[in-house]
Scaffold this motif. Sequence first.
Motif, PDB file in Angstrom:
ATOM      1  N   ASN A   1       4.172  10.448  -6.423  1.00  0.00           N
ATOM      2  CA  ASN A   1       5.222  10.855  -7.358  1.00  0.00           C
ATOM      3  C   ASN A   1       4.644  11.199  -8.726  1.00  0.00           C
ATOM      4  O   ASN A   1       5.068  12.169  -9.376  1.00  0.00           O
ATOM      5  N   GLY A   2       3.655  10.405  -9.192  1.00  0.00           N
ATOM      6  CA  GLY A   2       3.017  10.696 -10.473  1.00  0.00           C
ATOM      7  C   GLY A   2       2.274  12.020 -10.449  1.00  0.00           C
ATOM      8  O   GLY A   2       2.357  12.814 -11.402  1.00  0.00           O
ATOM      9  N   ASN A   3       1.573  12.289  -9.334  1.00  0.00           N
ATOM     10  CA  ASN A   3       0.844  13.562  -9.208  1.00  0.00           C
ATOM     11  C   ASN A   3       1.805  14.754  -9.176  1.00  0.00           C
ATOM     12  O   ASN A   3       1.521  15.822  -9.741  1.00  0.00           O
ATOM     13  N   VAL A   4       2.941  14.569  -8.491  1.00  0.00           N
ATOM     14  CA  VAL A   4       3.935  15.656  -8.444  1.00  0.00           C
ATOM     15  C   VAL A   4       4.470  15.957  -9.829  1.00  0.00           C
ATOM     16  O   VAL A   4       4.650  17.135 -10.209  1.00  0.00           O
TER      17      VAL A   4
ATOM     18  N   GLN B   1       0.825  -1.206   0.000  1.00  0.00           N
ATOM     19  CA  GLN B   1       0.000   0.000   0.000  1.00  0.00           C
ATOM     20  C   GLN B   1       0.864   1.263   0.000  1.00  0.00           C
ATOM     21  O   GLN B   1       0.563   2.235  -0.709  1.00  0.00           O
ATOM     22  N   PHE B   2       1.941   1.257   0.796  1.00  0.00           N
ATOM     23  CA  PHE B   2       2.836   2.415   0.842  1.00  0.00           C
ATOM     24  C   PHE B   2       3.521   2.637  -0.492  1.00  0.00           C
ATOM     25  O   PHE B   2       3.683   3.782  -0.949  1.00  0.00           O
ATOM     26  N   ARG B   3       3.905   1.531  -1.160  1.00  0.00           N
ATOM     27  CA  ARG B   3       4.553   1.653  -2.469  1.00  0.00           C
ATOM     28  C   ARG B   3       3.589   2.233  -3.496  1.00  0.00           C
ATOM     29  O   ARG B   3       3.956   3.124  -4.284  1.00  0.00           O
ATOM     30  N   ASP B   4       2.340   1.742  -3.484  1.00  0.00           N
ATOM     31  CA  ASP B   4       1.338   2.263  -4.428  1.00  0.00           C
ATOM     32  C   ASP B   4       1.064   3.742  -4.163  1.00  0.00           C
ATOM     33  O   ASP B   4       0.932   4.544  -5.108  1.00  0.00           O
ATOM     34  N   LEU B   5       0.983   4.105  -2.864  1.00  0.00           N
ATOM     35  CA  LEU B   5       0.736   5.506  -2.524  1.00  0.00           C
ATOM     36  C   LEU B   5       1.896   6.390  -2.945  1.00  0.00           C
ATOM     37  O   LEU B   5       1.706   7.499  -3.467  1.00  0.00           O
ATOM     38  N   SER B   6       3.129   5.893  -2.748  1.00  0.00           N
ATOM     39  CA  SER B   6       4.311   6.669  -3.142  1.00  0.00           C
ATOM     40  C   SER B   6       4.349   6.872  -4.648  1.00  0.00           C
ATOM     41  O   SER B   6       4.649   7.979  -5.138  1.00  0.00           O
TER      42      SER B   6
END
Length: 220
Positions: free
Chosen positions: A185-188, A176-181
């Motif tokens: 990162n994609g949004n940034v 879950q943390f990897r998917d959120l990261s």
Amino acid sequence: MKVGFLMQLFALLMAFARFNSAFYVYLTGGEKKCYNKELSKDTILNGKYFLEVYDSNKNEYVKPSSNEVGIVIDVEEVFDDYHRVVHQKGTSNSEFTFVALDSGEHRICFQVQSSGWIAKVKTKFDIQFEVGHDLKVLDSKQKSKQKTLQNKVNILSAKVKEIKREQDLVRERESQFRDLSESVNGNVIWWGIIQLLALGLTCLWQLKSLKGFFVKQKIL
């Protein structure tokens, strides 16, 4: 009258009591060791024994391998001209159970059987006798040990399952943390692209406005 009552009570307690005795002896070669016990009819005698052989290199008694030595067990009725009622061969670590057919003195004998060089070495023989009238009671200790071991195995199994569950939970949280990261990162990156586009469009609009101002002022 009170004395007779006390004697009857004592006899009743003796009938249901259990007696334990444990000791060890040192034997040489095929030496035979015997013990005499007074047993009443239907009394159950349970014996547990353990044999060790002397290791001159280590200067101590050690557990023999399964095929080095064995034990021959004989039970004789002393009151009946030493009539043998039990003849049993066992390993170096085992037990036996005997039920007295008649009341009287019994002789329980043990003899070490071995072959080759070990036939002449010294041995240490540990024996524990337990006498009673209820075989289930005599086996209670062994069953309790098995139950204790089973409980320990169940506890270890439960701990292993708990550790596995925690590991699965940790892996799930890491995923879950990897998917959120990755999502952050994609949004940034997209937000940076949008900011660059907005800045470029603002620059173009300002340049166009400035050019129109210069044209009106007849500077260009």
